[in-house]
Design a protein around this motif. Structure first.
Motif, PDB file in Angstrom:
ATOM      1  N   UNK A  27     -83.312 -81.615  68.210  1.00  0.00           N
ATOM      2  CA  UNK A  27     -83.223 -80.156  68.317  1.00  0.00           C
ATOM      3  C   UNK A  27     -83.561 -79.630  69.706  1.00  0.00           C
ATOM      4  N   UNK A  28     -84.510 -80.284  70.405  1.00  0.00           N
ATOM      5  CA  UNK A  28     -84.976 -79.738  71.680  1.00  0.00           C
ATOM      6  C   UNK A  28     -84.831 -80.679  72.867  1.00  0.00           C
ATOM      7  N   UNK A  29     -84.411 -81.915  72.614  1.00  0.00           N
ATOM      8  CA  UNK A  29     -84.314 -82.923  73.655  1.00  0.00           C
ATOM      9  C   UNK A  29     -85.663 -83.085  74.379  1.00  0.00           C
ATOM     10  N   UNK A  30     -86.731 -83.136  73.561  1.00  0.00           N
ATOM     11  CA  UNK A  30     -88.084 -83.263  74.092  1.00  0.00           C
ATOM     12  C   UNK A  30     -88.855 -84.300  73.287  1.00  0.00           C
ATOM     13  N   UNK A  31     -89.863 -84.875  73.931  1.00  0.00           N
ATOM     14  CA  UNK A  31     -90.819 -85.712  73.206  1.00  0.00           C
ATOM     15  C   UNK A  31     -91.766 -84.779  72.454  1.00  0.00           C
ATOM     16  N   UNK A  32     -92.368 -85.263  71.397  1.00  0.00           N
ATOM     17  CA  UNK A  32     -93.265 -84.436  70.589  1.00  0.00           C
ATOM     18  C   UNK A  32     -94.349 -83.795  71.445  1.00  0.00           C
ATOM     19  N   UNK A  33     -94.929 -84.575  72.349  1.00  0.00           N
ATOM     20  CA  UNK A  33     -96.019 -84.040  73.170  1.00  0.00           C
ATOM     21  C   UNK A  33     -95.560 -82.967  74.154  1.00  0.00           C
ATOM     22  N   UNK A  34     -94.245 -82.821  74.345  1.00  0.00           N
ATOM     23  CA  UNK A  34     -93.721 -81.816  75.261  1.00  0.00           C
ATOM     24  C   UNK A  34     -93.243 -80.547  74.549  1.00  0.00           C
ATOM     25  N   UNK A  35     -93.351 -80.508  73.230  1.00  0.00           N
ATOM     26  CA  UNK A  35     -92.924 -79.329  72.483  1.00  0.00           C
ATOM     27  C   UNK A  35     -93.813 -78.135  72.811  1.00  0.00           C
ATOM     28  N   UNK A  36     -93.208 -76.983  72.892  1.00  0.00           N
ATOM     29  CA  UNK A  36     -93.968 -75.746  73.081  1.00  0.00           C
ATOM     30  C   UNK A  36     -94.430 -75.236  71.720  1.00  0.00           C
TER      31      UNK A  36
END
Length: 155
Positions: A74-83
């Protein structure tokens, strides 16, 4: 006199996802209750471990399982990089994983309305419980940037 949706604890949902099928029968529900009792009361598996296992197995979309995979999809992010906003959006998907992606793709007005209500409600709860600051609460945006393939959603 029928089995309806809801009423299962996270442990029960985890048990069902790991060991049982989704049939709505009395015997399957009893198996779920017994296995949950064994895990919680006999084996004393910590709640944080149960939650971790649950989040790694939960359906987050068609053929998409686990928060890690959902964050990337959904965000093309690692979990630790989620806002905070990303995390709140993922929390919205959990009870309705099969419906979220089609609604997002079609830019559904119902999705926009319900997601905005969800974001406001849970951000307010987090603020009241001092899990986020008042400033973080005030800065929540209602424009969600998904991965490039999914685009943007204006609430």
């Amino acid at each position: 006199r029928r089995l309806a949706r809801g009423g299962s604890t996270i442990t029960m949902q985890l048990i069902r996802n790991l060991y049982l099928d989704n049939s709505k029968t009395f015997s399957r529900k009893m198996e779920e209750i017994i296995l949950t009792w064994i895990i919680e009361d006999q084996l004393h598996v910590p709640k944080d471990k149960i939650l971790e296992l649950y989040f790694n197995r939960i359906e987050m979309g068609p053929a998409l399982y686990g928060i890690k995979n959902a964050a990337m999809f959904y965000f093309n992010k690692r979990v630790e990089d989620l806002t905070l906003l990303d995390s709140l959006v993922l929390s919205y998907i959990i009870p309705r994983p099969k419906f979220f992606l089609p609604a997002l793709i079609s830019q559904s007005q119902i999705l926009k309305k319900n997601l905005k209500l969800h974001l406001k409600k849970y951000a307010l709860i987090m603020s009241q419980r001092e899990l986020i600051t008042k400033d973080e609460f005030k800065k929540i945006q209602y424009t969600i940037q998904f991965s490039k393939t999914l685009g943007k959603l204006e609430l």
